[in-house]
Design a protein around this motif. Structure first.
Motif, PDB file in Angstrom:
ATOM      1  N   PHE A 172       0.824  -1.203   0.000  1.00 22.36           N
ATOM      2  CA  PHE A 172       0.000   0.000   0.000  1.00 22.36           C
ATOM      3  C   PHE A 172       0.862   1.257   0.000  1.00 22.36           C
ATOM      4  CE2 PHE A 172      -2.183   3.497   2.058  1.00 22.36           C
ATOM      5  CZ  PHE A 172      -3.387   3.531   1.385  1.00 22.36           C
ATOM      6  N   THR A 173       1.923   1.284   0.790  1.00 23.82           N
ATOM      7  CA  THR A 173       2.779   2.461   0.873  1.00 23.82           C
ATOM      8  C   THR A 173       3.418   2.761  -0.474  1.00 23.82           C
ATOM      9  OG1 THR A 173       3.235   2.039   3.215  1.00 23.82           O
ATOM     10  CG2 THR A 173       4.754   3.503   2.056  1.00 23.82           C
ATOM     11  N   ALA A 174       3.846   1.711  -1.183  1.00 21.24           N
ATOM     12  CA  ALA A 174       4.445   1.915  -2.508  1.00 21.24           C
ATOM     13  C   ALA A 174       3.422   2.506  -3.465  1.00 21.24           C
ATOM     14  CB  ALA A 174       4.979   0.591  -3.046  1.00 21.24           C
ATOM     15  N   TYR A 175       2.197   2.002  -3.420  1.00 22.38           N
ATOM     16  CA  TYR A 175       1.135   2.507  -4.293  1.00 22.38           C
ATOM     17  C   TYR A 175       0.805   3.951  -3.952  1.00 22.38           C
ATOM     18  CZ  TYR A 175      -3.344   2.670  -6.768  1.00 22.38           C
ATOM     19  OH  TYR A 175      -4.375   3.019  -7.607  1.00 22.38           O
ATOM     20  N   ALA A 176       0.663   4.245  -2.653  1.00 19.86           N
ATOM     21  CA  ALA A 176       0.316   5.597  -2.225  1.00 19.86           C
ATOM     22  C   ALA A 176       1.423   6.589  -2.573  1.00 19.86           C
ATOM     23  CB  ALA A 176       0.046   5.621  -0.722  1.00 19.86           C
ATOM     24  N   THR A 177       2.664   6.146  -2.499  1.00 17.46           N
ATOM     25  CA  THR A 177       3.789   7.017  -2.848  1.00 17.46           C
ATOM     26  C   THR A 177       3.739   7.388  -4.323  1.00 17.46           C
ATOM     27  OG1 THR A 177       5.172   6.036  -1.115  1.00 17.46           O
ATOM     28  CG2 THR A 177       6.304   7.228  -2.885  1.00 17.46           C
ATOM     29  N   GLU A 178       3.386   6.425  -5.180  1.00 16.60           N
ATOM     30  CA  GLU A 178       3.236   6.720  -6.602  1.00 16.60           C
ATOM     31  C   GLU A 178       2.144   7.750  -6.849  1.00 16.60           C
ATOM     32  OE1 GLU A 178       3.547   3.603  -9.698  1.00 16.60           O
ATOM     33  OE2 GLU A 178       3.533   2.210  -8.005  1.00 16.60           O
ATOM     34  N   LEU A 179       1.099   7.713  -6.027  1.00 18.16           N
ATOM     35  CA  LEU A 179      -0.001   8.661  -6.162  1.00 18.16           C
ATOM     36  C   LEU A 179       0.382  10.048  -5.654  1.00 18.16           C
ATOM     37  CD1 LEU A 179      -2.974   6.459  -4.916  1.00 18.16           C
ATOM     38  CD2 LEU A 179      -2.673   7.314  -7.234  1.00 18.16           C
ATOM     39  N   GLY A 180       1.445  10.127  -4.868  1.00 13.77           N
ATOM     40  CA  GLY A 180       1.852  11.404  -4.316  1.00 13.77           C
ATOM     41  C   GLY A 180       1.323  11.669  -2.926  1.00 13.77           C
ATOM     42  N   VAL A 181       0.817  10.625  -2.239  1.00 12.31           N
ATOM     43  CA  VAL A 181       0.366  10.796  -0.859  1.00 12.31           C
ATOM     44  C   VAL A 181       1.587  11.120  -0.002  1.00 12.31           C
ATOM     45  CG1 VAL A 181      -0.715   9.682   1.121  1.00 12.31           C
ATOM     46  CG2 VAL A 181      -1.562   9.213  -1.181  1.00 12.31           C
ATOM     47  N   PRO A 182       1.586  12.259   0.701  1.00  8.83           N
ATOM     48  CA  PRO A 182       2.805  12.688   1.390  1.00  8.83           C
ATOM     49  C   PRO A 182       3.196  11.851   2.595  1.00  8.83           C
ATOM     50  CG  PRO A 182       0.985  14.172   1.884  1.00  8.83           C
ATOM     51  CD  PRO A 182       0.496  13.230   0.825  1.00  8.83           C
ATOM     52  N   GLU A 183       2.225  11.192   3.239  1.00 15.97           N
ATOM     53  CA  GLU A 183       2.557  10.474   4.469  1.00 15.97           C
ATOM     54  C   GLU A 183       1.584   9.323   4.683  1.00 15.97           C
ATOM     55  OE1 GLU A 183       3.418  12.439   8.530  1.00 15.97           O
ATOM     56  OE2 GLU A 183       1.367  11.714   8.702  1.00 15.97           O
ATOM     57  N   VAL A 184       2.129   8.145   4.960  1.00 10.16           N
ATOM     58  CA  VAL A 184       1.304   6.976   5.277  1.00 10.16           C
ATOM     59  C   VAL A 184       1.772   6.388   6.603  1.00 10.16           C
ATOM     60  CG1 VAL A 184       0.592   4.656   4.601  1.00 10.16           C
ATOM     61  CG2 VAL A 184       0.875   6.426   2.851  1.00 10.16           C
ATOM     62  N   THR A 185       0.849   6.185   7.522  1.00 10.35           N
ATOM     63  CA  THR A 185       1.140   5.519   8.792  1.00 10.35           C
ATOM     64  C   THR A 185       0.349   4.226   8.833  1.00 10.35           C
ATOM     65  OG1 THR A 185       1.492   7.632   9.935  1.00 10.35           O
ATOM     66  CG2 THR A 185       1.045   5.702  11.307  1.00 10.35           C
TER      67      THR A 185
END
Length: 444
Positions: A172-185
């Motif tokens: 999920f973190t890899a996917y969210a990073t591609e989307l440009g989500v600045p922070e995932v906890t």
């Protein structure tokens, strides 16, 4: 239920957050557990939940019922609308939007997350990241929600296996990073049992991070829009027929961003007429300064033709007006949005005729690839659009203002909301191509 003093409440900050996830991932149970274990449930509410649960033959209270308030939801066991809840702890106040998981109710997720500073996205530990998880992550990214929490739920059903949690969090973190989500906890939880929701779990000693509530109470909140360019969409022109105020003409609305002060030079858009603020009325009393989210009435030095839908801005920070808008949209209606579609575009308090000139691309959620020129967007599609409006609009970039950089498209025939749009937002769509569409009488 513990009480919070007025002094403690006034000293706390406010966090708006939304929950999202696939059907049966446990969103409503998480929210119910959060409210119950933080002692934010009134006694009569809990008694009502216990009665309904007992009538179903359940031994323990079904905490999901604390948010699933609609009868249709209870009958189906799903959330089909946005359920809002307000609660507080000694450290922070919260406005929570529990959004639906079904694909056909994605529009409600857009509504719930549009004002959120944080999104909690639930994943069933047994299923991992699925298409709806990706869709919710993409919407959170599009809406520029600054913080994301991945709550890997039902860890009790996978034996509290750390490897299962780690694999889901990594994907999920890899996917969210591609989307440009600045922070995932990422937080491993069991909403049903209560692991890592409010209290730390004794079953996952390998996890050393915060619980869900601890993270919600401590995540930095920067939702103060007073530093943004000031914007006041005019909602109503006030002209009281009174002997005491025969010449009173005020322009009322809620300040969308920034602040205004008496004596400031302002411009009215789209007309471009300029004046100065002669006075500001707040709750019937004159004030020198007003700021974001306050509902005020501005009085100007000059008699200018202003009506609902106009935008009052500081002359030094006036946005350019345009009839050509490029944006990323989430299509929420059952009927498709097509090239050449005649629509109404609502921006702030102004509604104008518009036409969809081109749909340059549609986002494929599985791999974030772009399908060029699909010709139409169907329900829950995310894509790029080019729109031509009948009248010039003063739009900001969504990156600069989530309020004045957003709009909705409306079906002019029946008033159905078709699409929610973010001006200027992009998933690196391909270069636009001239469309050559026949306006068919809509010559803008």
């Amino acid at each position: 239920m513990s009480t919070i003093t007025t002094e403690e409440l006034s000293a706390t900050t406010l966090l708006r957050f939304a929950t999202a996830g696939s059907v049966d991932d446990g969103k409503s149970t998480l929210v119910g557990r959060l409210l119950h274990d933080s002692k934010s449930v009134l006694t009569d509410q809990l008694e009502a939940v216990e009665r309904v649960s007992a009538s179903r033959g359940q031994e323990a209270p079904d905490l999901a019922l604390l948010t699933d308030g609609l009868r249709a939801e209870r009958e189906q066991g799903i959330t089909i609308d946005v359920a809002y809840r307000y609660f507080a702890t000694p450290r922070r106040r919260f406005i929570l939007a529990d959004t639906p998981g079904h694909v056909q109710y994605t529009r409600n997720m857009v509504t719930g997350a549009s004002t959120a500073e944080l999104t909690v996205i639930l994943v069933d530990a047994r299923n991992g990241v699925v298409e709806q998880t990706r869709r919710h992550a993409a919407i959170a990214a599009l809406l520029r929600v600054p913080h994301a929490v991945l709550a890997v739920n039902k860890m009790d059903l996978v034996g509290y296996d750390e490897k299962v949690f780690a694999a889901i969090a990594k994907e999920f973190t890899a996917y969210a990073t591609e989307l440009g989500v600045p922070e995932v906890t990422a937080i491993p939880i069991s909403a049903l049992v209560g692991d890592n929701v409010v209290e730390p779990s004794a079953n996952m000693d390998w996890y050393g991070g915060p619980t869900v509530l601890e993270h919600l109470e401590t995540v930095p909140v920067a939702h103060d829009l007073s530093h943004c360019h000031a914007r006041l969409p005019v909602q109503y022109v006030i002209r009281p027929q009174s002997a005491d105020h025969p010449d009173y003409r005020g322009y009322a609305g809620q300040i969308a961003a920034g602040s205004f002060h008496v004596g400031e030079a302002v411009t009215v858009l789209p007309s471009g007429r300029a004046s100065k603020i002669a006075g500001i009325d707040l709750l019937g009393e004159p004030v020198e300064v007003a700021w974001t989210t306050q509902s005020v009435t501005l009085l100007l030095e000059d008699d200018i033709d202003i009506s609902r839908g106009d935008l009052i801005v500081p002359s030094k920070d006036a946005p350019a007006t345009t009839q050509d808008i490029e944006a990323t949209v989430c299509h929420v209606a059952d009927a498709p949005l097509t090239v050449g579609h005649r629509v109404l575009l609502k921006h702030g308090t102004r509604t104008v005729k518009a036409i969809v000139k081109d749909i340059p691309s549609r986002l494929t959620l599985d791999d974030l690839s772009l399908h060029p020129h699909p010709g139409q967007l169907v329900a829950n599609d995310i894509g790029r659009v080019k729109i031509r409006t009948a009248e010039p609009l003063p739009v900001d970039s969504y990156a600069d203002s989530r309020r004045t950089g957003s709009f909705i498209l409306i079906d002019p025939n029946d008033g159905t909301t078709l699409t929610a749009g973010m001006v200027g937002e992009s998933f690196a769509a391909p270069d636009p191509v001239k469309d050559g569409i026949d306006d068919d009488g809509w010559d803008f």
